[in-house]
Design an enzyme around this catalytic site. Structure first.
Site, mmCIF file in Angstrom:
data_model
loop_
_atom_site.group_PDB
_atom_site.id
_atom_site.type_symbol
_atom_site.label_atom_id
_atom_site.label_comp_id
_atom_site.label_asym_id
_atom_site.label_seq_id
_atom_site.Cartn_x
_atom_site.Cartn_y
_atom_site.Cartn_z
ATOM 1 N N HIS A 1 20.491 30.005 19.053
ATOM 2 C CA HIS A 1 19.257 30.090 19.351
ATOM 3 C C HIS A 1 18.155 28.778 19.206
ATOM 4 C CE1 HIS A 1 19.823 34.695 18.598
ATOM 5 N NE2 HIS A 1 19.932 34.314 19.975
ATOM 6 N N ARG B 1 25.849 43.524 17.111
ATOM 7 C CA ARG B 1 26.527 42.821 16.203
ATOM 8 C C ARG B 1 26.375 43.138 14.758
ATOM 9 N NH1 ARG B 1 24.509 37.807 18.913
ATOM 10 N NH2 ARG B 1 25.765 37.422 20.926
#
Ligand code: AMP
Length: 399
Positions: free
Chosen positions: A180, A241
């Site tokens: 990111h 996750r």
């Protein structure tokens, strides 16, 4: 005036945006979905949208998608010729140790991206398919690669190294790379702009909280720590996750049922069946979990685990930077969930940040100061614009 195309290729998709630069005006955007070599004229699931135009059509490869896209732009006079596209900026998930900035996609650069497929097999392969598609359709187009990991390359060795056998780093490049990065870089720059300060003078903590989620410490405009690791599995719990866990859980679960819980299966569960989904048993989607927060204790727990872990990272980065000027929230959940922002800020109030609940409850998807006027540390909502950041990096290289 230049036109820059920004492309994000997945294994079966291609998303694009065409920008006019340097005005940063969005000309048109769209996406191709369910691209597959198994699509036939009679039986296909693929479709595409370019601006308002929607079409179902058999699309077997990224090359076919690029041909459709460029033809559409020509036929609808959005471009007069391919020459009007001055650069195509491709989002690349994994740049490993090789790339700390965007690069023109030369054969040498593409070879390195290929080598990095071992770290991000699905992503990097798909990005390469996208680049090859543009090269095949028109060899004169300048392709630029912009890496999700590049912004994190400024981390120091004590931060990016794991306390593992050093050989693993030397021989196999095992270390933290983060993800990111384009989003963290964009919101950090935007935050400085909104604060009217030089980014070189700021200590920022940027929280990219979407289905995937990561937090970065940005000091003087440089990333000095980030929560994701060798892969995006590390860090805080996410939609599916797990984030950080004791690695010994793997051996323990394997000992319970070695046939069922192989390493591959355990990693699949950690990536795809954990996080919000695993704890709540309801959904990976924060909206579904938040909807049941008062009635379902597991939904509440899934959120509270995440809030606690986000607060842990913020506290750690505060100490690492010796203070913080602003905490920034971005991405799907960070931009839309006032609950997440409020609950996280409550947990780090000891640092001197006070959430302005009245403002925070009202805002979504827009730049907003969400801390009170007397808050020592400021808090902002800043929508991310990864595509625009890629357009800027591409424009800088081709102009
Ligand atoms: P992203 O990966 O950045 O696209 O973010 C996806 C996440 O954002 C999902 O968990 C969505 O539920 C969440 N999201 C999107 N809109 C909202 C909303 N209005 N309220 C809460 N979460 C939202």
């Amino acid at each position: 005036m230049k036109k820059i195309m920004v492309v994000n290729c997945g294994s079966s998709s291609l998303k694009f945006r065409l920008f006019e630069m340097p005005s940063e005006k969005l000309i048109i955007k769209g996406l191709f979905e369910s691209i597959s070599k198994n699509n036939t004229e009679e039986n296909f699931s693929s479709q595409y949208k370019i601006g308002d135009f929607f079409c179902k059509a058999p699309i077997r490869s990224h090359t076919e998608a690029v041909k459709i896209l460029l033809n559409y732009l020509l036929e609808n006079k959005i471009i007069a010729s391919y020459d009007e596209i001055d650069g195509v900026g491709h989002r690349i998930v994994q740049g490993g140790k090789y790339f700390d900035k965007a690069e023109v996609a030369t054969p040498d650069v593409l070879k390195k991206i290929e080598d990095l497929c071992i770290l991000a097999p699905l992503h990097n392969r798909a990005h390469l398919d996208g680049i090859h598609a543009f090269q095949e359709v028109n060899k004169n187009l300048v392709n630029v690669v912009v890496f999700d990991t590049a912004f994190h390359q400024t981390m120091a060795p004590d931060t990016y190294m794991y306390a593992l056998p050093y050989d693993w780093y030397e021989k196999y490049d095992v270390r933290k790379y983060g993800a990111h990065g384009t989003s963290h870089k964009y919101v950090a720059q935007k935050c400085a702009e909104v604060m009217g300060k030089d980014i070189k003078d700021l200590k920022l903590i940027t929280c990219h909280i979407g289905n995937g989620a990561s937090i970065s410490a940005v000091m003087g405009g440089k990333c000095i720590d980030t929560s994701m690791g060798l892969t995006p599995l590390e860090g805080i719990p996410m939609g599916t996750r797990s984030g950080n866990i004791d690695p010994a859980v793997l051996e323990y679960m394997n000992s319970i049922d070695p046939e069922k819980y192989t390493v591959k299966e355990l990693l699949r569960i950690l990536n795809h069946e954990s996080g919000y989904l695993g704890v709540s048993k309801v959904s990976h989607d924060s909206r579904a979990i938040e909807a049941e927060v008062e009635t379902n204790p597991l939904c509440r727990l899934a959120l509270e685990i995440q809030y606690k872990r986000i607060a842990d990272f913020i506290g750690s980065y505060y100490v690492h930077m010796g203070g913080v000027d602003a905490i920034v929230f971005t991405a799907g959940i960070g931009e839309n969930s006032s609950r997440l922002r409020r609950e996280v800020l409550k947990r780090v109030s000891v640092l001197g940040v006070k959430c302005n609940d009245e403002v925070n409850d009202k805002v979504r998807g827009e730049v907003a100061l969400i801390s009170t006027p007397d808050s020592k540390v400021k808090a902002y909502l800043i929508p991310t614009e990864e595509e625009l950041m890629i357009a800027r990096d591409t424009y800088d290289l081709v102009k």
